[in-house]
Scaffold this motif. Structure first.
Motif, PDB file in Angstrom:
ATOM      1  N   LEU A  72       0.774  -1.180  -0.007  1.00  0.00           N
ATOM      2  CA  LEU A  72      -0.014  -0.058  -0.147  1.00  0.00           C
ATOM      3  C   LEU A  72       0.937   1.500   0.098  1.00  0.00           C
ATOM      4  O   LEU A  72       0.629   2.331  -0.648  1.00  0.00           O
ATOM      5  CB  LEU A  72      -0.844   0.052   1.091  1.00  0.00           C
ATOM      6  N   LYS A  73       1.928   1.331   0.992  1.00  0.00           N
ATOM      7  CA  LYS A  73       2.664   2.404   0.388  1.00  0.00           C
ATOM      8  C   LYS A  73       3.365   2.730  -0.641  1.00  0.00           C
ATOM      9  O   LYS A  73       3.665   3.825  -1.125  1.00  0.00           O
ATOM     10  CB  LYS A  73       3.865   2.362   1.990  1.00  0.00           C
ATOM     11  N   ALA A  74       4.053   1.673  -1.161  1.00  0.00           N
ATOM     12  CA  ALA A  74       4.531   1.559  -2.415  1.00  0.00           C
ATOM     13  C   ALA A  74       3.635   1.986  -3.541  1.00  0.00           C
ATOM     14  O   ALA A  74       3.956   2.761  -4.369  1.00  0.00           O
ATOM     15  CB  ALA A  74       5.358   0.287  -2.757  1.00  0.00           C
ATOM     16  N   ALA A  75       2.405   1.698  -3.557  1.00  0.00           N
ATOM     17  CA  ALA A  75       1.516   1.960  -4.426  1.00  0.00           C
ATOM     18  C   ALA A  75       1.036   3.474  -4.594  1.00  0.00           C
ATOM     19  O   ALA A  75       0.601   3.990  -5.556  1.00  0.00           O
ATOM     20  CB  ALA A  75       0.127   1.111  -4.267  1.00  0.00           C
ATOM     21  N   LYS A  76       1.206   4.065  -3.310  1.00  0.00           N
ATOM     22  CA  LYS A  76       1.067   5.516  -3.233  1.00  0.00           C
ATOM     23  C   LYS A  76       2.162   6.259  -3.759  1.00  0.00           C
ATOM     24  O   LYS A  76       2.084   7.328  -4.486  1.00  0.00           O
ATOM     25  CB  LYS A  76       1.084   6.094  -1.594  1.00  0.00           C
ATOM     26  N   LYS A  84      -4.737 -16.349  -4.003  1.00  0.00           N
ATOM     27  CA  LYS A  84      -5.121 -15.759  -2.584  1.00  0.00           C
ATOM     28  C   LYS A  84      -4.454 -14.265  -2.609  1.00  0.00           C
ATOM     29  O   LYS A  84      -5.303 -13.494  -2.017  1.00  0.00           O
ATOM     30  CB  LYS A  84      -4.180 -16.516  -1.778  1.00  0.00           C
ATOM     31  N   ILE A  85      -3.413 -13.943  -3.087  1.00  0.00           N
ATOM     32  CA  ILE A  85      -3.128 -12.520  -3.155  1.00  0.00           C
ATOM     33  C   ILE A  85      -4.207 -11.681  -3.946  1.00  0.00           C
ATOM     34  O   ILE A  85      -4.506 -10.610  -3.654  1.00  0.00           O
ATOM     35  CB  ILE A  85      -1.610 -12.426  -3.910  1.00  0.00           C
ATOM     36  N   LYS A  86      -4.365 -12.039  -5.040  1.00  0.00           N
ATOM     37  CA  LYS A  86      -5.303 -11.244  -5.952  1.00  0.00           C
ATOM     38  C   LYS A  86      -6.611 -11.034  -5.256  1.00  0.00           C
ATOM     39  O   LYS A  86      -7.105  -9.870  -5.311  1.00  0.00           O
ATOM     40  CB  LYS A  86      -5.802 -12.010  -7.324  1.00  0.00           C
ATOM     41  N   SER A  87      -7.020 -11.792  -4.567  1.00  0.00           N
ATOM     42  CA  SER A  87      -8.321 -11.593  -3.683  1.00  0.00           C
ATOM     43  C   SER A  87      -7.901 -10.543  -2.691  1.00  0.00           C
ATOM     44  O   SER A  87      -9.077  -9.908  -2.143  1.00  0.00           O
ATOM     45  CB  SER A  87      -8.819 -12.748  -2.884  1.00  0.00           C
ATOM     46  N   LEU A 127      -6.663  -2.358  -5.760  1.00  0.00           N
ATOM     47  CA  LEU A 127      -5.344  -1.674  -6.118  1.00  0.00           C
ATOM     48  C   LEU A 127      -5.294  -1.677  -7.624  1.00  0.00           C
ATOM     49  O   LEU A 127      -4.690  -2.476  -8.244  1.00  0.00           O
ATOM     50  CB  LEU A 127      -4.264  -2.030  -5.537  1.00  0.00           C
ATOM     51  N   ASP A 128      -5.481  -0.468  -8.425  1.00  0.00           N
ATOM     52  CA  ASP A 128      -5.568  -0.322  -9.840  1.00  0.00           C
ATOM     53  C   ASP A 128      -4.013  -0.346 -10.310  1.00  0.00           C
ATOM     54  O   ASP A 128      -4.024  -0.681 -11.491  1.00  0.00           O
ATOM     55  CB  ASP A 128      -6.414   0.810 -10.460  1.00  0.00           C
ATOM     56  N   ASN A 129      -3.205   0.307  -9.709  1.00  0.00           N
ATOM     57  CA  ASN A 129      -1.647   0.286 -10.299  1.00  0.00           C
ATOM     58  C   ASN A 129      -0.705  -1.017  -9.688  1.00  0.00           C
ATOM     59  O   ASN A 129       0.370  -0.708  -9.698  1.00  0.00           O
ATOM     60  CB  ASN A 129      -1.215   1.753  -9.655  1.00  0.00           C
ATOM     61  N   VAL A 130      -1.432  -2.016  -9.359  1.00  0.00           N
ATOM     62  CA  VAL A 130      -0.575  -2.951  -8.986  1.00  0.00           C
ATOM     63  C   VAL A 130      -0.931  -4.266  -9.988  1.00  0.00           C
ATOM     64  O   VAL A 130      -2.060  -4.531 -10.252  1.00  0.00           O
ATOM     65  CB  VAL A 130      -0.873  -3.575  -7.395  1.00  0.00           C
ATOM     66  N   LYS A 131      -0.008  -4.811 -10.261  1.00  0.00           N
ATOM     67  CA  LYS A 131       0.062  -5.980 -11.353  1.00  0.00           C
ATOM     68  C   LYS A 131       0.714  -7.195 -10.557  1.00  0.00           C
ATOM     69  O   LYS A 131       1.553  -6.657  -9.796  1.00  0.00           O
ATOM     70  CB  LYS A 131       0.848  -5.921 -12.681  1.00  0.00           C
ATOM     71  N   ILE A 132       0.530  -8.270 -10.922  1.00  0.00           N
ATOM     72  CA  ILE A 132       1.198  -9.562 -10.375  1.00  0.00           C
ATOM     73  C   ILE A 132       1.914 -10.256 -11.342  1.00  0.00           C
ATOM     74  O   ILE A 132       1.342 -10.305 -12.450  1.00  0.00           O
ATOM     75  CB  ILE A 132       0.263 -10.458  -9.622  1.00  0.00           C
ATOM     76  N   GLU A 133       3.195 -10.753 -11.153  1.00  0.00           N
ATOM     77  CA  GLU A 133       4.020 -11.450 -11.894  1.00  0.00           C
ATOM     78  C   GLU A 133       4.463 -12.635 -11.306  1.00  0.00           C
ATOM     79  O   GLU A 133       5.055 -12.491  -9.908  1.00  0.00           O
ATOM     80  CB  GLU A 133       5.014 -10.627 -13.026  1.00  0.00           C
ATOM     81  N   ILE A 134       5.041 -13.587 -11.928  1.00  0.00           N
ATOM     82  CA  ILE A 134       5.550 -14.862 -11.529  1.00  0.00           C
ATOM     83  C   ILE A 134       7.074 -14.769 -11.683  1.00  0.00           C
ATOM     84  O   ILE A 134       7.492 -14.567 -12.990  1.00  0.00           O
ATOM     85  CB  ILE A 134       5.125 -16.262 -11.827  1.00  0.00           C
TER      86      ILE A 134
END
Length: 142
Positions: free
Chosen positions: A22-26, A53-56, A61-68
């Motif tokens: 959350l801090k980084a997303a700001k 589980k993380i996605k849920s 958070l619109d500016n966060v993506k997930i990659e492996i």
């Protein structure tokens, strides 16, 4: 556009991780949460299940993506994507010492990679994935 990666095994992803995210997303326009396979402690190889589980927990958070990242050094992962910032969280002086070592190693691979450290909020400071896994193990055995 300022982009950062926030790498970790996130096994499990807990409130302390969310606090740092959350801090980084700001601060950044885009944060890529990089779920990595930690060869020294990863006993749960199912990264896809972990990501679900993380996605849920972060769907708002619109500016966060997930990659492996299954098999690359974090610095190389960032370099390939031309991302110059890595987000890390610190809880205490021990994790700070560890993060300094990681910073030095990452810089030796990708000199443009800057580490941005966020201090965990007090209520999340003593939470670690290892501790949570140990608690869950004892709960399931009783």
């Amino acid at each position: 556009m300022k982009k950062a990666i926030y790498p970790g095994s996130f096994d499990p992803f807990h409130d302390g991780h969310l606090n740092i995210l959350l801090k980084a997303a700001k601060l950044f326009d885009e944060v890529i949460l990089v779920v990595t396979k930690n060869i020294s402690k990863d006993k749960n190889p199912d990264l896809v299940q972990r990501i679900e589980k993380i996605k849920s927990k972060i769907r708002y958070l619109d500016n966060v993506k997930i990659e492996i990242n299954q098999n690359q050094l974090t610095a190389n992962f960032a370099k390939e994507r031309k991302i110059n910032y890595i987000v890390r969280g610190i809880r205490d002086s021990q994790t700070l010492d560890y993060e300094i070592e990681l910073h030095d190693g990452n810089k030796s691979i990708y000199s443009e990679l800057e580490t941005v450290l966020f201090l965990s909020d007090n209520e999340n400071r003593k939470v670690s994935s290892s501790l949570l896994k140990e608690i869950e193990k004892y709960k399931s055995e009783s």
